[in-house]
Design a protein around this motif. Structure first.
Motif, mmCIF file in Angstrom:
data_model
loop_
_atom_site.group_PDB
_atom_site.id
_atom_site.type_symbol
_atom_site.label_atom_id
_atom_site.label_comp_id
_atom_site.label_asym_id
_atom_site.label_seq_id
_atom_site.Cartn_x
_atom_site.Cartn_y
_atom_site.Cartn_z
ATOM 1 N N ILE A 72 11.899 -53.920 -22.268
ATOM 2 C CA ILE A 72 10.746 -53.029 -22.438
ATOM 3 C C ILE A 72 10.250 -53.049 -23.872
ATOM 4 O O ILE A 72 9.034 -53.033 -24.128
ATOM 5 N N GLU A 73 11.172 -53.118 -24.823
ATOM 6 C CA GLU A 73 10.795 -53.002 -26.238
ATOM 7 C C GLU A 73 10.351 -54.319 -26.863
ATOM 8 O O GLU A 73 9.624 -54.305 -27.865
ATOM 9 N N GLN A 74 10.762 -55.458 -26.293
ATOM 10 C CA GLN A 74 10.352 -56.740 -26.883
ATOM 11 C C GLN A 74 8.943 -57.114 -26.406
ATOM 12 O O GLN A 74 8.486 -56.663 -25.353
ATOM 13 N N ASP A 75 8.260 -57.942 -27.163
ATOM 14 C CA ASP A 75 6.887 -58.316 -26.809
ATOM 15 C C ASP A 75 6.670 -59.829 -26.873
ATOM 16 O O ASP A 75 5.563 -60.301 -27.100
ATOM 17 N N LYS A 76 7.756 -60.590 -26.655
ATOM 18 C CA LYS A 76 7.678 -62.043 -26.824
ATOM 19 C C LYS A 76 7.505 -62.802 -25.516
ATOM 20 O O LYS A 76 6.855 -63.851 -25.488
ATOM 21 N N LEU A 77 8.074 -62.307 -24.418
ATOM 22 C CA LEU A 77 8.086 -63.109 -23.189
ATOM 23 C C LEU A 77 8.288 -62.213 -21.976
ATOM 24 O O LEU A 77 8.797 -61.091 -22.084
ATOM 25 N N PRO A 78 7.909 -62.691 -20.788
ATOM 26 C CA PRO A 78 8.176 -61.949 -19.557
ATOM 27 C C PRO A 78 9.653 -62.016 -19.192
ATOM 28 O O PRO A 78 10.300 -63.056 -19.379
ATOM 29 N N VAL A 79 10.164 -60.917 -18.651
ATOM 30 C CA VAL A 79 11.583 -60.815 -18.324
ATOM 31 C C VAL A 79 11.735 -60.240 -16.921
ATOM 32 O O VAL A 79 11.088 -59.252 -16.562
ATOM 33 N N ALA A 80 12.587 -60.870 -16.126
ATOM 34 C CA ALA A 80 12.993 -60.309 -14.838
ATOM 35 C C ALA A 80 14.472 -59.972 -14.924
ATOM 36 O O ALA A 80 15.251 -60.687 -15.556
ATOM 37 N N ILE A 81 14.860 -58.881 -14.290
ATOM 38 C CA ILE A 81 16.252 -58.426 -14.319
ATOM 39 C C ILE A 81 16.725 -58.282 -12.887
ATOM 40 O O ILE A 81 16.117 -57.577 -12.078
ATOM 41 N N ARG A 82 17.826 -58.945 -12.579
ATOM 42 C CA ARG A 82 18.379 -58.939 -11.214
ATOM 43 C C ARG A 82 19.338 -57.752 -11.076
ATOM 44 O O ARG A 82 20.506 -57.833 -11.414
ATOM 45 N N GLN A 83 18.824 -56.656 -10.550
ATOM 46 C CA GLN A 83 19.636 -55.443 -10.435
ATOM 47 C C GLN A 83 20.873 -55.712 -9.567
ATOM 48 O O GLN A 83 20.756 -56.249 -8.463
ATOM 49 N N PRO A 84 22.067 -55.346 -10.039
ATOM 50 C CA PRO A 84 23.278 -55.575 -9.238
ATOM 51 C C PRO A 84 23.219 -54.853 -7.893
ATOM 52 O O PRO A 84 22.638 -53.773 -7.779
ATOM 53 N N SER A 85 23.854 -55.452 -6.898
ATOM 54 C CA SER A 85 23.855 -54.876 -5.550
ATOM 55 C C SER A 85 25.255 -54.617 -5.016
ATOM 56 O O SER A 85 25.411 -54.255 -3.850
ATOM 57 N N ASN A 86 26.273 -54.826 -5.826
ATOM 58 C CA ASN A 86 27.657 -54.672 -5.370
ATOM 59 C C ASN A 86 28.213 -53.296 -5.689
ATOM 60 O O ASN A 86 29.404 -53.128 -5.937
ATOM 61 N N GLY A 87 27.338 -52.293 -5.647
ATOM 62 C CA GLY A 87 27.760 -50.950 -6.008
ATOM 63 C C GLY A 87 27.562 -50.710 -7.491
ATOM 64 O O GLY A 87 27.189 -51.609 -8.255
ATOM 65 N N VAL A 88 27.785 -49.486 -7.900
ATOM 66 C CA VAL A 88 27.618 -49.122 -9.305
ATOM 67 C C VAL A 88 28.935 -49.372 -10.033
ATOM 68 O O VAL A 88 29.924 -48.666 -9.823
ATOM 69 N N VAL A 89 28.937 -50.387 -10.877
ATOM 70 C CA VAL A 89 30.142 -50.792 -11.598
ATOM 71 C C VAL A 89 29.944 -50.510 -13.083
ATOM 72 O O VAL A 89 28.986 -50.991 -13.696
ATOM 73 N N HIS A 90 30.838 -49.724 -13.645
ATOM 74 C CA HIS A 90 30.812 -49.458 -15.086
ATOM 75 C C HIS A 90 31.801 -50.379 -15.798
ATOM 76 O O HIS A 90 32.776 -50.839 -15.206
#
Length: 583
Positions: free
Chosen positions: A425-443
């Motif tokens: 969100i804060e960078q302004d250099k390139l487009p970014v896609a983020i693959r949200q994890p799907s194997n549950g919420v892992v900390h």
């Protein structure tokens, strides 16, 4: 029961018209019984009972062709076309799919699960009919929410100059999954308010004849309307106003949460399986709302699925103008994100992987060619995502990782996900896609980087002989495989590659010096995927054996995740066994 005597629309036509409301009542009871037990698309099916009965009473399927948009409103259609057993007998509940399926019945024209397609598909049938000199009716059924999709609007435009039989039934319940968004809904609102007499008529503007049905849950009114257009010689829209969730008070009064239902108690409406703990929707929404409050340039975009990033009605109201729902229009959402980024905005477009497929051209052309620093969150792109053949989202790696200028990040934990989201969100250099994890919420307690501009791999554990490079939400699978190898005396290396679109050549070269076997793990299709890119880096001459583990290229339907993982040797024990054997 009347329904027990109906094996096809021929049997339906033997009933007197006065019997049809009783049939509708029976069907609604069966819908409620099965939906409360098994879950499924709730509101759309309850709202379309009478209209579906009337369609099959007037028209002559399968010689007349009925094409349903999305087909999440086809349970009544299935009951009337020989599949009522799947609602009458609880032991057979799983014997039919939730969408139209030609393998089940000649009354189903297509396997459909994505929106806004029915008009264009039906146009193709009608055109082929005309070329062959045939005369059957062709009917496209589409909901008002689906009209916001570009393909639906294109189809309406083409239909306006068909010049032959073509019938479009618009099921208007004043609702998409959530509330409708877009200027065309002003026209629909005026048509509802004037009982179809408003001069502001988008369908007439497209060159289509128009019939209005004030009560789309009244069978006599529907029969009159459908009979008036049967065997028409020109294209016509039949605009019916229905009640989404009709017959179940909770769904009538709370249409958004009852669009789709998990198994629930019919008396109270409370879910049978109470979920608990964290989920990525709530995590994402709370983080993004915090960003919005501190920076008016941050905005979240959705294409008709606002809760994918946790934005329920309360959070949408809190976000105000910084939350944008473009309707079911992924292409516009993507291009809009590019435009916002070019003007200094900080857009985040969240979407299911299966729907992200609909905007490939916009990602490539409107975003990446122009280098627009937009953020895309890809959800449910996983074996643990949706499991219907029309909603599988795991083709995303092939689609996104090979586009120049696009960085496709693959977090392994909540902490890494939020760090990547913040940086993007804060960078302004390139487009970014983020693959949200799907194997549950892992900390994870592992330190996460704050800058993803220089993408070196993270070597989490150093060993020798075998290195496991585990992408995104398969990282925990990699951890368990390393533990399994350790139990057999092999001290393996574990690597988090961070991204599906970048190759860390220096890291891979270092691994080749002390490792004879490299194993790649990805929650996606192997063919043309990330693992094969790693394998091609090493090549046959490197002396390193590379084992790629992901999924075979095939269409699967209503699968169980554990079965798919086992079939593709994606268990810790099998991964460890294959790696040891390769040594």
């Amino acid at each position: 029961m009347i329904i027990e005597g109906i094996d096809s629309p021929v049997d339906l036509k033997k009933l007197g018209e006065r019997e049809l409301p009783s049939l509708a009542d029976e069907i609604r009871v069966l819908l409620l019984n099965k939906l409360s037990e098994k879950g499924g698309h709730f509101g759309p099916n309850l709202g379309m009972v009478e209209a579906t009965i009337a369609l099959h009473y007037v028209f002559d399927s399968p010689s007349d062709k009925i094409v349903f948009d999305v087909s999440h409103q086809t349970y009544t259609h299935k009951m009337l076309t020989g599949r009522a057993f799947a609602w009458l007998d609880s032991a057979r509940y799983d014997e039919v799919t939730g969408f139209t399926n030609p393998a089940e019945s000649e009354h189903d024209q297509f396997t459909i699960g994505h929106t806004s397609t029915s008009i264009s598909l039906a146009l193709g049938i009608a055109k082929a009919r005309d070329l062959q000199g045939a005369k059957e009716n062709v009917i496209a059924v589409i909901g008002d929410g689906s009209l916001s999709g570009g393909e639906a609007l294109e189809g309406l435009s083409v239909a306006g100059e068909m010049g032959s039989n073509f019938i479009i039934v618009v099921n208007d319940n004043d609702m998409s999954i959530a509330e409708n968004h877009g200027g065309l809904y002003t026209s629909l609102s005026k048509l509802r308010a004037t009982e179809g007499k408003s001069a502001d008529n988008i369908f007439s503007a497209m060159g289509l004849d128009y019939v209005f049905v004030k009560d789309g849950n009244d069978i006599p009114s529907l029969l009159t309307a459908f009979r008036s257009v049967k065997d028409s010689s020109k294209p016509v829209v039949v605009h019916i106003v229905t009640q989404k969730g009709k017959g179940y008070k909770l769904a009538e009064e709370n249409r958004e949460p009852w669009h789709y239902a998990q198994p629930f108690d019919l008396g109270t409406g409370k879910p049978r399986r109470v979920g608990g703990g964290e989920n990525y929707g709530n995590i994402s929404a709370e983080f993004l709302l915090g960003k919005m409050k501190n920076d008016s340039r941050v905005a979240v975009i959705t294409a008709g699925t606002p809760t994918i990033l946790g934005f329920d009605k309360k959070r949408r109201d809190e976000a105000g103008s910084q939350f944008i729902d473009v309707g079911i229009a992924e292409e516009t959402a993507t291009a809009m994100a590019s435009g916002m980024a070019r003007r200094g905005g900080k857009p985040v477009f969240g979407v299911y992987g299966t729907f992200f497929q609909r905007c490939y051209d916009q990602v490539q052309q409107d975003v990446c060619v122009n280098g627009s620093a937009a953020t895309f969150v890809v959800c449910g792109a996983s074996v643990w995502g949706m499991n219907g053949v029309t909603h599988i989202g795991w083709y995303d790696i092939q689609m996104l990782s090979h586009i120049p200028n696009l960085l496709y990040l693959a977090p392994t934990s909540v902490e890494e996900y939020l760090s990547m989201l913040d940086w993007s969100i804060e960078q302004d250099k390139l487009p970014v896609a983020i693959r949200q994890p799907s194997n549950g919420v892992v900390h994870s307690s592992r330190a996460v980087r704050k800058d993803y501009g220089d993408l070196s791999y993270d070597v989490v554990k150093r060993g020798k002989d075998v290195a496991i490079i585990a992408l995104g939400d398969f990282f925990q699978l990699g951890e368990k495989a390393v533990e399994s190898l350790s139990a057999s005396g092999i001290d393996a290396t574990l690597v988090n590659p961070v991204s599906a679109s970048c190759i860390d050549g220096e890291c891979l070269k270092e691994l080749a010096k002390s490792h004879r076997v490299i194993v790649t793990l990805e929650d996606g299709i192997l063919s043309g995927g990330w693992g094969q890119t790693i394998a091609s880096f090493f090549g046959a001459e490197s002396g390193v054996k590379v084992i790629n583990r992901g999924y075979k290229k095939e269409f699967l339907d209503r699968f169980k995740a554990d079965d798919v993982l086992l079939d593709n040797r994606l268990t810790p024990e099998l991964i460890a066994s294959d790696a040891a054997a390769a040594l």
